[in-house]
Design a protein around this motif. Sequence first.
Motif, short mmCIF file in Angstrom:
data_model
loop_
_atom_site.label_atom_id
_atom_site.label_comp_id
_atom_site.label_asym_id
_atom_site.label_seq_id
_atom_site.Cartn_x
_atom_site.Cartn_y
_atom_site.Cartn_z
N HIS A 433 52.89 43.42 4.57
CA HIS A 433 51.97 42.74 5.47
C HIS A 433 50.79 43.63 5.81
N THR B 49 62.78 39.31 4.31
CA THR B 49 61.84 39.62 3.23
C THR B 49 62.57 40.24 2.04
N ASP B 171 57.48 33.66 2.20
CA ASP B 171 57.90 34.59 3.24
C ASP B 171 56.98 34.42 4.44
N GLU B 172 57.51 33.85 5.48
CA GLU B 172 56.74 33.58 6.71
C GLU B 172 55.38 32.96 6.41
MG LIG Z 1 59.73 40.07 6.62
#
Ligand SMILES: [Mg+2]
Lengths: 435, 236
Positions: A433, B49, B171-172
């Motif tokens: 992320h 994840t 994933d999200e």
């Molecule tokens: Mg995750």
Amino acid sequence: MIATDLFIAARNLARHTRRNLLLAAAISGVTALLVLLTGLTSGMREAMLHSATTLMTGHVNLAGFFKITSGTAAPIVADWEKPWEAVKDKVPELVYAAPRGRGWAKAVADGGSMDLVLAGIDLSREPGFDKVIQVVEGSLAELGKPGTILLFQDQARRLGVKPGDTLTLSAPTTRGASNTADVRVAAVARNIGLLSAFNAFIPAETLRQLYQLKVGTTGAVQLYLADPADSAKVAARLRAALREAGWRVMDPDPEPYWQKLMFKVNAEDWTGQKLDVTTWEDEMSFLSWIVTAVTWLGNVLVGVLLVIVAVGIVNTLAIAIRERTREIGTLRAIGMQRTQVLRLTLLEAFLLGLGGAAMGAAAGAAIAAGLNATGIELPETMQYFLLQRDLHLALHAGRVALAVAFVTGLTTVAAIWPSVWAARMRPVTAMHHVG
Amino acid sequence: MPEPIVEAVDVAKVYQLGKTEVQALRHVDLVVERGEFLSIAGPSGSGKTTLLNLIGGVDVPTAGTVRVDGEDTSRLTERALTRLRLDHIGFIFQTFNLVAVLTVFQNVEFPLLLQGRMTSAERRRRVETLLESVGLAGHARHRPSELSGGQRQRVAVARALVGNPPLVLADEPTANLDSKTGGTIIDLMREMNRRDGTTFIFSTHDPKVMSHASAIVRLEDGRVIGRESAQGAEAR
Ligand SMILES: [Mg+2]
Ligand SMILES: Nc1ncnc2c1ncn2[C@@H]1O[C@H](COP(=O)(O)OP(=O)(O)OP(=O)(O)O)[C@@H](O)[C@H]1O
């Protein structure tokens, strides 16, 4: 796929305009320099070919040495028309041929003295001569009369003479004695680099008198061809034909005749006439070190710059790839193979290299054309070594293309390491992320 | 009965963090049937994840086996694994992960180019159909930077589905979107799941998002602690 690769690579380059422009500028700078340097060296070579042939040598020379005893050689061909008649049909490439006397003398005038390499010339046989010689004082036609000499500017200055003045030539004859001749300065010609430092011209007849040679004796038959590139081929053919016709012919040896005379022929154990067929490159080999030196200097310079550029490429690509970690990871995750990533990154470097190099080549060619058009007169010391009076850069499309290909190839090769690194990137990096 | 699309047996994943080992997953067994719309739920760090990465073939388990569409991912070469991802799996990322320099159309077309099976006319038709169904028909020539987050994720959905994979992993997918936009993305995914029977597995923290799932697998501390049918799940 290739179209998309190309598109992505081009867009990636466009995305970081500043960084890539800087790199492209560096690449094009080196390419421009490379183009200019090859232009300079081939310009020198061409100038050498242009001025040296006619002044000092034909494209091919039918020359030779005559030894009365095994220790006293003279650079002469006796009865030159005989061997020449025997082989001249074998040279369809021929434009014209003319005999030249060869000699060496000390010139003495009121203002000073100097050593001169003498060429005995028959002007009426040499239509190419006045194209190379630029007379600044006096007249070339005067050289057609016996007992005259053509000097170059520097020589005239050193000897303190001008057209109409007389100077004395003193030369050793083939029989070992010394002989002198008074000659009148017919004309003074513009300097042509190193060659004009020691070469002077007198009528062939005057040279023969100075050396007490028979009519029909000359130094060399100088052959001028339609294409100088044929020289080696023609020389080999003449050598074979002369041998066939029963002449003694020396083996090829890329040295000027005076070096052979001083260091070689006298030490050999034979007497009588031997023929020696040489090319302009053989005769000019003593100057080729200048071209070699300039070429090497240029290569070293370009090499160093290329290394710097290569480091820049590796660096920039590494940065670009680091920034694109997630993107590459994404492409790998959605199914792009390692080899495809490798290809994509290499393509980017290739495009950058090609663009930069093409720009640089164009700039280099433009600068060269500009310099040629301006007609910059070189400083005198440079004139000597570059063998040109005005700076002339020879541009050949093939060489320019080669420079572009070379630099582009190198850019691509430099990109291999960062590209492999990109290809090794794990697809899981796409999942990380922000941060 | 057809084989399950995903079959994980006694899967463990250990990350090496310097000298310490992180047990991200342990003894995970999971079967996902074709056509499911499965949510993976669990607190942060529970291994969601990690599990999706193993199922997606972007990573391989430390122990146990993961089969995707019948293929044991640990036994595939790098090349074959990449091919498996290309042909059998679509990916939707939390951060959209579109290629910035490509247009919307080109982004969606990309997997088809990698597959190299379609002519350019076929690709065009396929991409246009997909853009139509995610409601972005008018945006084909835009670049990702000219789109809102919701629109970008729609492009990502189109890209994930364009090659017609039997399985899509997300994933999200809504974590970077406001809840209303996130809802529409889940609705869109659900619609595709119903229409084409594509299996979806997505992870989320958001109970509202979870409620759309046909089933929820709960993770905690690297283990599956339960599997349930969600309230919103309809019988298929
Ligand atoms: Mg995750
Ligand atoms: N590359 C890695 N190296 C080391 N440890 C990792 C790595 N990736 C994940 N972990 C660890 O493995 C465990 C599970 O992580 P994972 O990212 O799968 O959790 P998650 O459920 O997705 O969490 P989140 O909801 O925060 O995304 C965590 O303890 C995490 O710190």
